[in-house]
Design a protein around this motif. Structure first.
Motif, PDB file in Angstrom:
ATOM      1  N   ASP A 154       1.906  12.458  -1.468  1.00 22.28           N
ATOM      2  CA  ASP A 154       2.226  12.142  -3.075  1.00 22.28           C
ATOM      3  C   ASP A 154       3.455  11.232  -2.615  1.00 22.28           C
ATOM      4  O   ASP A 154       4.138  10.836  -1.652  1.00 22.28           O
ATOM      5  CB  ASP A 154       3.000  13.419  -3.794  1.00 22.28           C
ATOM      6  CG  ASP A 154       3.555  14.258  -2.914  1.00 22.28           C
ATOM      7  OD1 ASP A 154       4.558  13.687  -2.018  1.00 22.28           O
ATOM      8  OD2 ASP A 154       3.611  15.571  -3.380  1.00 22.28           O
ATOM      9  N   ALA A 155       4.141  10.898  -3.816  1.00 20.62           N
ATOM     10  CA  ALA A 155       5.221   9.904  -3.786  1.00 20.62           C
ATOM     11  C   ALA A 155       6.499  10.347  -3.111  1.00 20.62           C
ATOM     12  O   ALA A 155       7.070   9.591  -2.189  1.00 20.62           O
ATOM     13  CB  ALA A 155       5.695   9.325  -5.202  1.00 20.62           C
ATOM     14  N   GLU A 168      -2.303   4.592  -6.026  1.00 26.21           N
ATOM     15  CA  GLU A 168      -1.749   5.558  -7.230  1.00 26.21           C
ATOM     16  C   GLU A 168      -0.262   5.942  -6.587  1.00 26.21           C
ATOM     17  O   GLU A 168       0.689   5.800  -7.318  1.00 26.21           O
ATOM     18  CB  GLU A 168      -2.565   6.728  -7.315  1.00 26.21           C
ATOM     19  CG  GLU A 168      -1.732   7.747  -8.319  1.00 26.21           C
ATOM     20  CD  GLU A 168      -2.671   9.004  -8.672  1.00 26.21           C
ATOM     21  OE1 GLU A 168      -2.182   9.894  -9.044  1.00 26.21           O
ATOM     22  OE2 GLU A 168      -3.769   8.972  -8.183  1.00 26.21           O
ATOM     23  N   VAL A 169      -0.036   6.275  -5.509  1.00 28.27           N
ATOM     24  CA  VAL A 169       1.200   6.677  -4.804  1.00 28.27           C
ATOM     25  C   VAL A 169       2.037   5.445  -4.819  1.00 28.27           C
ATOM     26  O   VAL A 169       3.384   5.497  -5.011  1.00 28.27           O
ATOM     27  CB  VAL A 169       1.078   7.458  -3.379  1.00 28.27           C
ATOM     28  CG1 VAL A 169       2.546   7.373  -2.634  1.00 28.27           C
ATOM     29  CG2 VAL A 169       0.614   8.835  -3.753  1.00 28.27           C
ATOM     30  N   THR A 224       1.901   2.672  -6.575  1.00 32.94           N
ATOM     31  CA  THR A 224       2.295   2.403  -7.815  1.00 32.94           C
ATOM     32  C   THR A 224       3.565   3.214  -8.654  1.00 32.94           C
ATOM     33  O   THR A 224       4.381   2.621  -9.273  1.00 32.94           O
ATOM     34  CB  THR A 224       1.012   2.434  -8.825  1.00 32.94           C
ATOM     35  OG1 THR A 224       0.062   1.457  -8.258  1.00 32.94           O
ATOM     36  CG2 THR A 224       1.185   1.983 -10.005  1.00 32.94           C
ATOM     37  N   GLN A 225       3.386   4.644  -8.034  1.00 37.61           N
ATOM     38  CA  GLN A 225       4.454   5.392  -8.649  1.00 37.61           C
ATOM     39  C   GLN A 225       5.807   4.903  -8.041  1.00 37.61           C
ATOM     40  O   GLN A 225       7.007   4.861  -8.892  1.00 37.61           O
ATOM     41  CB  GLN A 225       4.168   6.721  -8.370  1.00 37.61           C
ATOM     42  CG  GLN A 225       3.013   7.332  -8.995  1.00 37.61           C
ATOM     43  CD  GLN A 225       2.581   8.800  -8.737  1.00 37.61           C
ATOM     44  OE1 GLN A 225       3.261   9.409  -7.879  1.00 37.61           O
ATOM     45  NE2 GLN A 225       1.354   9.289  -9.066  1.00 37.61           N
ATOM     46  N   LEU A 226       5.683   4.788  -6.617  1.00 40.46           N
ATOM     47  CA  LEU A 226       6.893   4.227  -6.084  1.00 40.46           C
ATOM     48  C   LEU A 226       7.564   2.881  -6.515  1.00 40.46           C
ATOM     49  O   LEU A 226       8.613   2.718  -6.669  1.00 40.46           O
ATOM     50  CB  LEU A 226       7.027   4.219  -4.546  1.00 40.46           C
ATOM     51  CG  LEU A 226       6.730   5.396  -3.763  1.00 40.46           C
ATOM     52  CD1 LEU A 226       6.411   5.426  -2.330  1.00 40.46           C
ATOM     53  CD2 LEU A 226       7.878   6.485  -4.014  1.00 40.46           C
ATOM     54  N   HIS A 227       6.559   2.081  -6.970  1.00 43.07           N
ATOM     55  CA  HIS A 227       7.096   0.876  -7.714  1.00 43.07           C
ATOM     56  C   HIS A 227       7.657   1.086  -8.954  1.00 43.07           C
ATOM     57  O   HIS A 227       8.717   0.367  -9.187  1.00 43.07           O
ATOM     58  CB  HIS A 227       5.817  -0.137  -7.758  1.00 43.07           C
ATOM     59  CG  HIS A 227       6.050  -1.351  -8.461  1.00 43.07           C
ATOM     60  ND1 HIS A 227       6.566  -2.426  -8.048  1.00 43.07           N
ATOM     61  CD2 HIS A 227       5.433  -1.848 -10.003  1.00 43.07           C
ATOM     62  CE1 HIS A 227       6.677  -3.403  -9.254  1.00 43.07           C
ATOM     63  NE2 HIS A 227       6.016  -3.111  -9.957  1.00 43.07           N
ATOM     64  N   ALA A 228       7.062   1.926  -9.845  1.00 40.62           N
ATOM     65  CA  ALA A 228       7.714   2.319 -11.098  1.00 40.62           C
ATOM     66  C   ALA A 228       9.183   2.821 -10.792  1.00 40.62           C
ATOM     67  O   ALA A 228       9.906   2.831 -11.440  1.00 40.62           O
ATOM     68  CB  ALA A 228       6.785   3.256 -11.778  1.00 40.62           C
ATOM     69  N   ALA A 229       9.359   3.444  -9.774  1.00 40.19           N
ATOM     70  CA  ALA A 229      10.660   4.235  -9.549  1.00 40.19           C
ATOM     71  C   ALA A 229      11.446   3.356  -8.738  1.00 40.19           C
ATOM     72  O   ALA A 229      12.935   3.512  -8.475  1.00 40.19           O
ATOM     73  CB  ALA A 229      10.566   5.273  -8.539  1.00 40.19           C
TER      74      ALA A 229
END
Length: 255
Positions: free
Chosen positions: A25-26, A109-110, A112-117
């Motif tokens: 996960d992220a 998916e992971v 992309t989450q880290l990019h959003a963060a």
């Protein structure tokens, strides 16, 4: 400060693959990069994530980037941006038709989450018809940028991935005195391929890499531009690297 989520280096096996897990996960991925480890799925064990820390780690010293005359000519044909088309860059990098492709749905998916963060960034390259023809993405933590993947359009994007790398190095070096680049920045390319070696990448031992990582994690990170204001041509004159044909002394050393 270096994390030790995967234990200490002295406890790792004497190989590039140091472990594997069902969990992916992220938060774990970000902790892995802070530990000198990165994820890559195991083809031999579907459903497991492999965690890697190469015994010989590829790095690209910012002042060692090799900018050929042909690359300089190519650079004039393109416009670059930062974080304007992250999803498209990842999708092109994850194209299953690419040889050696490893970027699966979970990885997308992971990251992309880290990019959003705010921990993952992309660099895009556009041609004169505003078509995306190249790009790269990677993880940015403190003074570390861990490059994950890059692509170029074989028909429209000659040297486009190299131009993306030039723009990345411009962003990483901005505002950092030349004599501090080796202390405050670390561009990780995982393994040195023939292509990366031609651009200036070199190998360092895992121990040396972890020592350098420990220094740069607490350094102030790059000031990434806002996507809306990031589009421009590369500025080769601003590079800390030596351009082909110039005879200047480089100031960064890798041991």
């Amino acid at each position: 400060m270096l994390a030790h989520v995967f234990g200490y280096e002295r406890e790792w096996p004497d190989q590039d693959l140091i472990g594997f897990s069902k969990e992916f996960d992220a938060p774990l991925t970000l902790a892995a990069y802070r530990s000198g480890v990165f994820p890559m799925p195991l083809a031999s064990a579907p459903g497991d994530m492999g965690w890697w820390s190469p015994k010989q780690r590829g790095v690209l010293p910012l002042t060692a980037l090799k900018v050929s005359r042909s690359l300089r000519r190519s650079a004039t044909r393109y416009t670059t941006s930062v974080d304007q088309a992250f999803a498209a860059v990842v999708r092109r990098c994850a194209d299953p038709a690419r040889e050696g492709g490893w970027i699966d749905r979970d990885v997308v998916e992971v990251f992309t989450q880290l990019h959003a963060a705010g921990f993952v960034h992309s660099v895009e390259v556009w041609d004169d018809q505003d078509v995306l023809v190249g790009g790269l993405y990677g993880v940015s933590v403190g003074g570390l940028f861990a490059g994950e993947s890059m692509f170029h359009d074989p028909e429209r994007g000659r040297d486009a991935s190299k131009v993306a790398l030039v723009r990345l190095i411009e962003e990483l070096a901005a505002g950092v005195p030349r004599h501090r680049l080796g202390l405050d920045r670390l561009l990780d390319v995982q393994w040195v391929t023939e292509h990366l070696a031609s651009l200036g990448a070199v190998e360092v031992s895992r121990t040396r890499y972890l020592e350098r990582l420990d220094r740069v994690l607490d350094a102030p990170g790059p000031r990434w531009p806002s996507p809306a204001q990031s589009r421009r041509a590369v500025e080769l004159s601003a590079l800390p690297a030596q351009l082909e044909g110039e005879h200047t002394t480089r100031g960064e050393h890798v041991a």
